[in-house]
Structures are given as C-alpha cells and as structure tokens.
Design an enzyme around this catalytic site. Structure first.
Site, PDB file in Angstrom:
ATOM      1  N   VAL A   1       0.802  -1.227   0.000  1.00 58.80           N
ATOM      2  CA  VAL A   1       0.000   0.000   0.000  1.00 58.80           C
ATOM      3  C   VAL A   1       0.832   1.273   0.000  1.00 58.80           C
ATOM      4  CG1 VAL A   1      -1.984  -1.056   1.123  1.00 58.80           C
ATOM      5  CG2 VAL A   1      -0.189  -0.029   2.526  1.00 58.80           C
ATOM      6  N   TYR A   2       2.131   1.179   0.170  1.00 59.44           N
ATOM      7  CA  TYR A   2       2.944   2.389   0.206  1.00 59.44           C
ATOM      8  C   TYR A   2       2.954   3.042  -1.177  1.00 59.44           C
ATOM      9  CZ  TYR A   2       4.815   0.844   4.744  1.00 59.44           C
ATOM     10  OH  TYR A   2       4.953   0.447   6.055  1.00 59.44           O
ATOM     11  N   ALA A   3       2.472   4.269  -1.229  1.00 61.52           N
ATOM     12  CA  ALA A   3       2.385   5.021  -2.487  1.00 61.52           C
ATOM     13  C   ALA A   3       1.632   4.224  -3.544  1.00 61.52           C
ATOM     14  CB  ALA A   3       3.766   5.418  -2.990  1.00 61.52           C
TER      15      ALA A   3
ATOM     16  N   GLY B   1       1.670   1.127  -4.255  1.00 61.96           N
ATOM     17  CA  GLY B   1       2.507   0.136  -4.928  1.00 61.96           C
ATOM     18  C   GLY B   1       3.771   0.716  -5.523  1.00 61.96           C
TER      19      GLY B   1
ATOM     20  N   LYS C   1       4.588  -6.221   2.859  1.00 63.16           N
ATOM     21  CA  LYS C   1       3.426  -6.492   3.709  1.00 63.16           C
ATOM     22  C   LYS C   1       2.152  -6.627   2.877  1.00 63.16           C
ATOM     23  CE  LYS C   1       5.329  -3.194   7.070  1.00 63.16           C
ATOM     24  NZ  LYS C   1       6.026  -2.328   6.110  1.00 63.16           N
TER      25      LYS C   1
END
Length: 349
Positions: A58-60, A62, A86
């Site tokens: 979920v960071y940025a 993908g 994660k």
C-alpha cells in the site's frame, strides 16, 4: 554499519542489521521523497552496509515496491539484501476479499508484490494488521504453504494483539509448522505500550521486534516547538498524517525536554539519542527508519556509534515510563515481596 551489530531476527536464521530502511516515503513527494531522492537514500543505506529493506503493497499505491524492485535489480543486490513487504490493506474499494488476512487476499497480494518487486520470492512477509476476522489457524496455514512453495522464506506480524502473536507461535511450534519470527510495532520514547504484553510475549516465543516510528514521526528529532495552541514546525505531525496531533501531549513534551537535555550532555542530535535508547531495549532486533532526505538518513545511521550511559538511560526511562494500569501494579516488587514472605524473588526470564 558495524558488522558486529548484525543479529538473527528472532529465533531464525535470517540475519539483519540494527537499522532497517523503511520505504513508506518512497514515491510520495508530497510528504516523502521524489524518485531521485529515494534512489539516493537507498544507495546511501546500502553503501553504509545496511541489508534490511521494509516496504508494503500500500505504500504510495505500490510505487514504493516498484522503486525498491528497480533499485535492487539495477545493482544486482537481491542476494545481499533482506527484502520484506506487507499485505492486509484493501486494493479495490467495494471488494472485501481484496483486503484482510484470508487465504484469497494473501495469495493475490503476494503475486502483486512479487511482480512489482521483480523477484520470485520475498525474505520476510509481514501481515500488516490484525483484521479481527480471519482465524489465526488460516493465516498460519496460508503463509506456511507459501513458505513451502518457496515464494517467501519467513513471515512476521505487524500491528497485532500480543495474545494473537503468542497463539500463532504456540500453534506453529506444537504442530511443527512455519511460524512468525518477528513483530513490527510502534515503539519509541513516546509510545512504550508494547512493553506491557508484546515484549514479554516476543521474548517468550522467540520473536524479534522491529519497531516502527522510533522517532515518533519526527517528534523526537526536535522538529516541533510547543505553542499555546498545539505546535509549530514542518513535518508529518502538522500535515497529513495518520498520527494527527496525537504526539503533542503534556507527557510527550516532558519526554522531549529530558531528551533535549541528554542530547546536550552527550553532544549528539536528539534523534540519535532517541534511536540509541530504543536500540538498547531488550527484545529489539532492528529499528525501521523512514527518511525523506539523505541528510536525515545519515544522521540516523550515526546513532549506531552512540552508547548511552546508565544514568542517561535511567533518566529517559523514568520520564517516559508507562502510567500505571491494571493489572500490572500487581506484578511489581512490593506485591512480589508479600507473595514470598517479605523476600524479593526475581523471575528466571
């Protein structure tokens, strides 16, 4: 990075350095770092001897995984680095099976992460948060199958209750299954709640602890100044942030004052002192650092050369101590002496 500081993560054969590079800031120029700065931070960390990379699907959206995958591939670093990512959070609004910790989403999420990271397997796969729904038995079976299939080597739990982690570790041991090797939890001078249950559970079950936000989103770096109405200063706590203004409490300002005093006495930046304190705590394997500037990363890496005196550690411990909460006062020394006839009996663990 001092090679003598490397250690196994929990009771496993996965060897990690004391400082892990968190990449939540990668690919998010609004409050993180642009692609070119992200690359420079990654390169600086690797050149300093770091070997542990933390990202998430979920960071940025993908983008963080894509950047990390490109940096690793371009420098042929796959065998050198411990690569972790994660799963849990939803990727498709309106579709409950595109999130959570069930088998369907785990398999979907992992395939997406492997594609973005340009790899066939990840070294450490984190359950990002307890979903309150999926049975721990299903999580163990699903992740164990992926270990046996060679798509991941180890797995760990982030943001879960202590009882959940202990149950998973116990079931895995009892049934000779792959089990979690580590916990990823918020921990810093301003947030020590995990000391009540998570740290003892981790030590009992052989789980390493990799704290996130050890600088309390920059609060412990001295970025913010107290104001009559909240605080001033530029950073995540005065902008868009999951923390909001939750760090601006009377307790935390007192912690900051003592931290500032210790930093002045040792002649080091406040951030380095806060990180050195966290690294000295029992059970901590590796701190997850987030950096949006190269100078910030270098400053944090320098904390590895700092060893605080017992006097300084005691001062920081005392000002940041947890408030009494039931039933923990029952386990303190005075009650212990009444249990054992006026004698002090220390536990064996």
């Amino acid at each position: 990075m001092n090679p003598t500081a490397f250690r196994p993560l929990g009771h496993s054969g996965l060897i990690v350095g004391p400082l892990c590079l968190g990449t939540m800031t990668f690919g998010t120029p609004r409050w993180g770092s642009s692609d070119d700065i992200s690359r420079a931070i990654f390169d600086d960390y690797v050149e300093a001897g770091g070997n542990f990379i933390d990202t998430a699907d979920v960071y940025a959206g993908g983008r963080s995984e894509e950047l990390v995958g490109a940096y690793i591939a371009e420098r042929s670093l796959r065998d050198r680095l411990v690569l972790s990512t994660k799963f849990t959070f939803n990727s498709s609004a309106g579709n409950p099976n595109a999130g959570g910790n069930g088998r369907k989403n785990i398999q979907r999420a992992l395939e997406g992460s492997l594609r973005r990271l340009r790899v066939d397997s990840v070294d450490l796969y984190w359950l990002h948060a307890w979903d309150t729904v999926t049975p721990v038995e299903e999580v163990l079976q699903s992740l164990g199958e992926l270990v046996r299939a060679g798509k991941l080597r180890y797995f760990g739990f982030s943001n879960v209750p202590a009882w959940y982690a202990a149950k998973a570790a116990t079931l895995a041991r009892a049934h000779a299954l792959p089990g979690p090797i580590a916990l990823q939890l918020e921990y810093s001078l301003t947030e020590r709640s995990i000391e009540r249950e998570h740290v003892p559970a981790a030590r009992e079950c052989g789980l390493g602890i990799t704290p996130w936000s050890p600088l309390a989103a920059g609060f412990l770096a001295g970025k913010y100044q107290r104001e009559p109405q909240g605080a001033s200063g530029e950073g995540r706590l005065t902008g868009p942030s999951p923390f909001g203004n939750s760090k601006f409490t009377e307790h935390n300002w007192r912690v900051l004052d003592v931290l500032r005093g210790v930093a002045g006495e040792v002649g080091r930046p406040m951030a380095q002192v806060a990180l050195a304190w966290a690294l000295a705590k029992p059970g901590v394997s590796s701190l997850i650092l987030g950096a949006s500037r190269r100078e910030q990363l270098q400053d944090n890496l320098a904390s590895l050369s700092l060893r605080l005196s017992q006097e300084h550690l005691r001062a920081l411990d005392e000002v940041s101590a947890l408030a009494p909460a039931a039933p923990y006062p029952i386990f303190e020394a005075a009650v212990n002496r009444s249990i054992f006839g006026g004698m002090t009996v220390q536990g064996g663990v």
